[in-house]
Design a protein around this motif. Structure first.
Motif, PDB file in Angstrom:
ATOM      1  N   PRO B 112      18.751  -6.469  -0.764  1.00 25.52           N
ATOM      2  CA  PRO B 112      17.828  -7.275  -1.570  1.00 25.52           C
ATOM      3  C   PRO B 112      18.176  -7.158  -3.049  1.00 25.52           C
ATOM      4  O   PRO B 112      17.966  -6.113  -3.667  1.00 25.52           O
ATOM      5  CB  PRO B 112      16.456  -6.644  -1.276  1.00 25.52           C
ATOM      6  N   TYR B 148      12.081   0.433  -5.909  1.00 29.51           N
ATOM      7  CA  TYR B 148      13.148  -0.530  -5.648  1.00 29.51           C
ATOM      8  C   TYR B 148      14.289  -0.213  -6.621  1.00 29.51           C
ATOM      9  O   TYR B 148      14.057  -0.063  -7.820  1.00 29.51           O
ATOM     10  CB  TYR B 148      12.667  -1.969  -5.862  1.00 29.51           C
ATOM     11  N   TYR B 169      18.058  -1.539  -2.593  1.00 29.52           N
ATOM     12  CA  TYR B 169      17.410  -0.776  -1.520  1.00 29.52           C
ATOM     13  C   TYR B 169      16.072  -0.247  -2.010  1.00 29.52           C
ATOM     14  O   TYR B 169      15.787  -0.258  -3.209  1.00 29.52           O
ATOM     15  CB  TYR B 169      18.296   0.372  -1.038  1.00 29.52           C
ATOM     16  N   TYR B 170      15.267   0.185  -1.050  1.00 28.58           N
ATOM     17  CA  TYR B 170      13.950   0.742  -1.339  1.00 28.58           C
ATOM     18  C   TYR B 170      13.911   2.213  -0.932  1.00 28.58           C
ATOM     19  O   TYR B 170      14.549   2.619   0.047  1.00 28.58           O
ATOM     20  CB  TYR B 170      12.862  -0.001  -0.560  1.00 28.58           C
ATOM     21  N   ASP B 194      16.335  -1.129   3.475  1.00 31.25           N
ATOM     22  CA  ASP B 194      16.707  -2.317   2.716  1.00 31.25           C
ATOM     23  C   ASP B 194      15.533  -3.291   2.572  1.00 31.25           C
ATOM     24  O   ASP B 194      15.712  -4.392   2.046  1.00 31.25           O
ATOM     25  CB  ASP B 194      17.923  -3.001   3.344  1.00 31.25           C
ATOM     26  N   SER B 195      14.362  -2.902   3.014  1.00 32.36           N
ATOM     27  CA  SER B 195      13.172  -3.715   2.763  1.00 32.36           C
ATOM     28  C   SER B 195      11.936  -2.841   2.897  1.00 32.36           C
ATOM     29  O   SER B 195      11.971  -1.814   3.571  1.00 32.36           O
ATOM     30  CB  SER B 195      13.096  -4.882   3.751  1.00 32.36           C
TER      31      SER B 195
END
Lengths: 466, 457
Positions: B112, B148, B169-170, B194-195
């Motif tokens: 993202p 994030y 990435y988170y 990734d979310s």
């Protein structure tokens, strides 16, 4: 540095956006690093940081952003977004008129390192390398790295603070490997100078290097340290013991969140009555000293424990709000990319009344720790550890054999187990280290008189049972 | 590319500059800490930094100097000249050779790249906080934050190289506490995804809460020699201790314990250590290192046999080998800007095995389980491999984990510990260091390790 009128507009933008307090931390920082190994200069780097951190508070809640785009448009946007993140409506507050102030450093500059030619610094490193190699036939490798930082800081806030300070740090990191063909040992030590480029005194750094090498060679043949529970005497001078053992749990961020063993314990006995623990960022000549903290508050002497009773915490503005207490001039950060947080400066036990020699003589078995390396603390549980870099057995009241490869661990109740506090506490003028935390790495010192602590957990390579 | 002004300047280098390289590192981050669904602290930034190396003449021949700046508007020629000025005092005769163009790079799966708004991030964090709290049952969720991170890397040089990569990435961080008899147990949970919807939160949170409850209270504990299970988070801490002993940069500096042991059995046969650009289950990916070299998939340890140190172009050039694509800048926490190119991992993992936790506990019988290595920076001699580090651990008796915990000191040797590995777990946990490199490991069972500490409750 940042224009005052722009700073005022940015702060007002933050207040209009919902903050009840706003602060700008403006930093212009230059660094020089020179790496040496085996008599050759391998790397030279210069660096410049120039940026602004913006903190906005509303009650106990905070928002922080930073940027190195110092245009008015960028700063105003950053302030607006930081305030909006708090989700509060503007309260109609007005930024107070600035009262500009240049804060004097407790470490006056004798020779500005920026005025010293790089060739001279490179020659110093090569000379240090050669001296270290000549100090003992057991020296196998030497690496000498020079670090220089010139930091100009200005803090603006909505209460009218406009305070500036210039800070200069110089050090040489000596990484040495000694070996005798069967065993080897590698260590690094920082040679610190708090008055600028203070390496002209050759006898001083030669003495420091010789002490390092002699100790490393001595401990090359040291026997493995014991394991178990032992009484430990910590030598007077620079030592991270109390920094790790109890310093971090005094940091306000942990106290305010109920994540410190000292949360809610003001007025309680937390240490031996022999112990008075202080943190003081205003002491002249020490590595952890500053004229102001990184929120523009003057540094000061903070008594954390008085005669064994917990009397205070280290508080940045945010933690102070959460605890409904006053800030203590303890807000610090590595650079503008970090929000400030409550941190230590120079942490020490005040001298007591006990005799240094008696502490040793009255022990049948124990450990004498002359120097400590790094360590770590868990403020939630109070558990801590420190690495012993120079330790000796105490046997029948005398200091005997060197022992190596040891770690000492304990909990905050180590303070209750102190039964001796010596009378003399030398200031660590050319010593210190970096402390790591949520707001990055900051220079600190930690020192004490000779102190005896009963019943500490000692971990050596000896595989004996506890 | 944002490096285009430098790429243009490289076509006609100024006098005195033989070669030049520029590395742009751009990072954006937003972090929200929530309590009861509300943001209590917020941090965000979008920052770029430029590292420029340039080769010019020095007193001893050609040398490469380096400069760092955050002023990307500065004229490229002025920046190159500053780097070359720094080269003037360099006396080492090994000028850096920059990465040639035309190498093969992996695809760039980006994750993202559009940062969420703070409001979106806060909503996501609040949802995760609520879910985590429900999984904690009677343990306390003391803090919860969602971050994030997006990084964009570009490397270009005067040889014609121009590469770029991006990754988003988170990170979810929860601090879980539990109390018993006035003593706290805690477990820090740190997950990557990734979310915001991609965290495998329930099993991780339930396990963390169970661990915090089990760690609460002090425990009667056996010190001395015994087997130990490093829980996956602690195994990542151990990997942090270990990798520098497998670094050609560390070896050049003061010696590395595994240097010169290529081809030797240095670990149990179940141990495989891989340095690579990514790993399944890890959302962070690195196409190239800080010199623009593709990150090679390298088995540093292959079924217990040591194969290779990690290297960059400089250290590889000194030994006549090839770079493994491990040029990095942030080796340690440091109080200065770490601008010099050194050797670091990118994604370094102990490869998963087949043993589940309950199987390991039964296999071990009596021993310890280490949840956290409290200090993996100090007390380690990378030249010899000797270490002495404090750990938070609990007792295992008859294959059953006992309540309570202690801080003990684990002393040993890195190679000996690898040789003692008796089982390797299935589930990987990842840990990102200073947004610079990522380590991954599962649970590991190690025989006959030495622990010191006080016995009794």
């Amino acid at each position: 540095m940042l224009d005052h009128s722009l700073a005022a507009r940015v702060i007002q933008e933050a207040l209009d956006g919902g903050g009840d307090f706003a602060e700008l931390f403006s930093e212009d920082r230059r660094e020089l690093m020179i790496e040496e190994q085996r008599g050759r200069i391998g790397n030279v780097t210069d660096a410049r940081l120039y940026g602004v951190g913006i903190r906005v508070l509303n009650g106990p809640n905070s928002s922080y952003t930073y940027t190195n785009d110092l245009s008015a448009e960028s700063l105003m946007l950053a302030a607006r977004e930081a305030a909006a993140a708090l989700g509060c409506a503007g309260g109609g507050l007005i930024c107070a008129p600035f009262e500009p102030q240049t804060v004097a450093s407790p470490n006056p500059l004798r020779q500005d390192p920026a005025q010293v030619a790089p060739e001279r610094k490179a020659a110093l490193l090569i000379e240090m390398d050669a001296f270290a190699r000549s100090a003992s036939p057991f020296v196998r490798n030497v690496k000498a790295d020079y670090f220089e930082t010139g930091q100009n800081v200005t803090v603006f806030n909505s209460e009218g603070v406009c305070a500036s300070e210039k800070r200069t740090y110089c050090r040489v990191r000596l990484t040495t490997t000694v070996g005798d063909g069967m065993r080897s040992k590698a260590e690094w030590r920082d040679l610190l100078r708090n008055d600028g480029y203070g390496f002209a005194d050759r006898s001083l750094w030669q003495g420091e290097i010789k002490d390092i090498i002699d100790r490393m060679v001595l401990f090359l043949s040291a026997e493995d340290g014991p394991s178990g529970v032992m009484d430990v005497v910590f030598e007077k001078g620079e030592s991270s013991l109390f920094h790790e053992a109890v310093g971090h749990p005094f940091e306000g961020w942990a106290v305010a969140e109920g994540m410190s063993v000292f949360s809610g314990r003001l007025g309680q006995q937390v240490a031996s009555p022999k112990v008075t623990l202080v943190d003081n960022g205003a002491l002249p000549g020490l590595y952890g000293s500053l004229g102001m903290d990184d929120t523009g508050q003057p540094t000061r002497r903070n008594v954390l424990i008085q005669d064994g009773v917990l009397t205070g915490y280290l508080l940045d503005r945010t933690s102070a709000r959460k605890l409904n207490m006053q800030p203590t001039g303890s807000g610090r950060r590595q650079n503008y990319t970090y929000p400030s947080s409550d941190r230590m400066n120079n942490t020490y036990i005040e001298p007591g009344d006990d005799d240094d020699d008696e502490m040793i003589a009255s022990l049948t078995r124990g450990l004498f720790v002359k120097s400590i390396g790094g360590g770590a603390t868990n403020p939630v549980t109070g558990s801590f550890n420190v690495e012993v870099t120079e330790g000796y057995l105490i046997e029948n009241g005398r200091i005997t054999r060197p022992v190596s490869g040891m770690t000492i661990s304990g909990a905050s109740d180590a303070l209750l187990k102190i039964d001796r506090v010596g009378r003399h506490s030398p200031l660590p003028v050319h010593e210190g280290s970096f402390c790591g935390g949520g707001s990055g790495l900051v220079p600190v010192t930690s020192f004490q008189p000779r102190v005896r602590v009963r019943g500490m957990i000692v971990g050596g390579k000896d595989k004996g049972e506890a | 590319m944002r490096l285009q002004p430098h790429i243009d300047a490289f076509r006609a280098l100024p006098p005195g500059v033989a070669q030049a390289e520029a590395h742009l590192e751009a990072q954006a981050q937003k972090r929200v800490a929530v309590r009861d669904g509300q943001a209590i602290s917020t941090e965000f930034f979008d920052r770029s930094a430029l590292y420029v190396r340039a080769t010019g003449a020095s007193d001893t021949g050609a040398a490469t100097g380096l400069t760092y700046t955050e002023n990307l508007a500065e004229e490229p020629v002025a920046v190159m000249r500053r780097a070359v000025e720094n080269a003037r005092v360099i006396s080492a005769t090994d000028a850096v050779t920059f990465t040639p163009p035309g190498l093969t790079y992996a695809d760039d799966p980006r994750g993202p790249l559009t940062p969420p708004t703070l409001a979106e991030l806060t909503r996501a964090a609040a949802g995760l906080e609520q879910a985590a709290r429900s999984f904690c049952e009677d343990a306390r969720l003391a803090s919860c934050s969602l971050t994030y991170t997006r990084y964009v890397d570009e490397v270009a040089n005067s040889l014609g190289l121009a590469v770029e990569s991006a990754c988003g990435y988170y990170t979810l961080e929860c601090h879980i506490l539990s109390e018993r008899n006035g003593s706290q147990g805690e477990k820090k949970l740190k997950l990557l995804s990734d979310s915001p919807d991609g965290f495998n939160l329930e099993p991780a949170a339930r396990d963390a809460a169970r661990t915090a409850r089990l760690l609460a209270g002090t425990a009667p504990i056996r010190a001395g020699a015994q087997p130990v299970i490093l829980a996956a988070d602690a195994a990542c801490d151990f990997l942090f201790m270990l990798w520098r002993a497998m670094s050609a940069g560390q070896n050049r500096q003061s010696g590395a314990a595994f240097a010169g042991r290529e081809g030797q059995q240095v670990a149990a046969a179940g141990v495989t250590l891989v340095s690579s650009a990514t790993h399944p289950g890890c959302p962070i990916r690195y196409r190239f290192d800080n010199e623009g070299m593709p990150v090679a998939r390298t088995r540093l340890v292959d079924r217990g046999v040591f194969r290779s140190l990690m290297s960059n172009r400089g250290t590889a050039g000194q030994t006549g080998g090839a770079s493994t694509g491990n040029a990095g800048r942030r080796v340690t926490m440091s109080g200065v800007i770490q601008a010099a190119v050194q050797v670091t991992p990118k994604v370094l993992t102990i490869e998963a095995g087949e043993a589940r936790r309950d199987e390991m506990l039964r296999q071990m019988g009596d021993g310890l389980i280490v949840e956290e290595i409290l200090d993996s920076f100090h007390g380690i001699d990378y030249a010899s491999g000797a270490f002495s580090v404090p750990v938070t651990c609990a007792v295992v008796s008859g294959g059953e984990r006992q309540p309570g915990s202690r801080t003990l000191v684990w002393t040993g040797n890195l190679a000996a510990a690898l040789n003692g590995v008796a089982a390797v777990g299935v589930e990987m946990r990842f840990s990102c260091f200073r947004d610079s490199y990522t380590l991954g490991a599962p649970d590991i069972l190690i025989q006959d390790q030495s622990f010191a500490g006080a016995g009794g409750a």
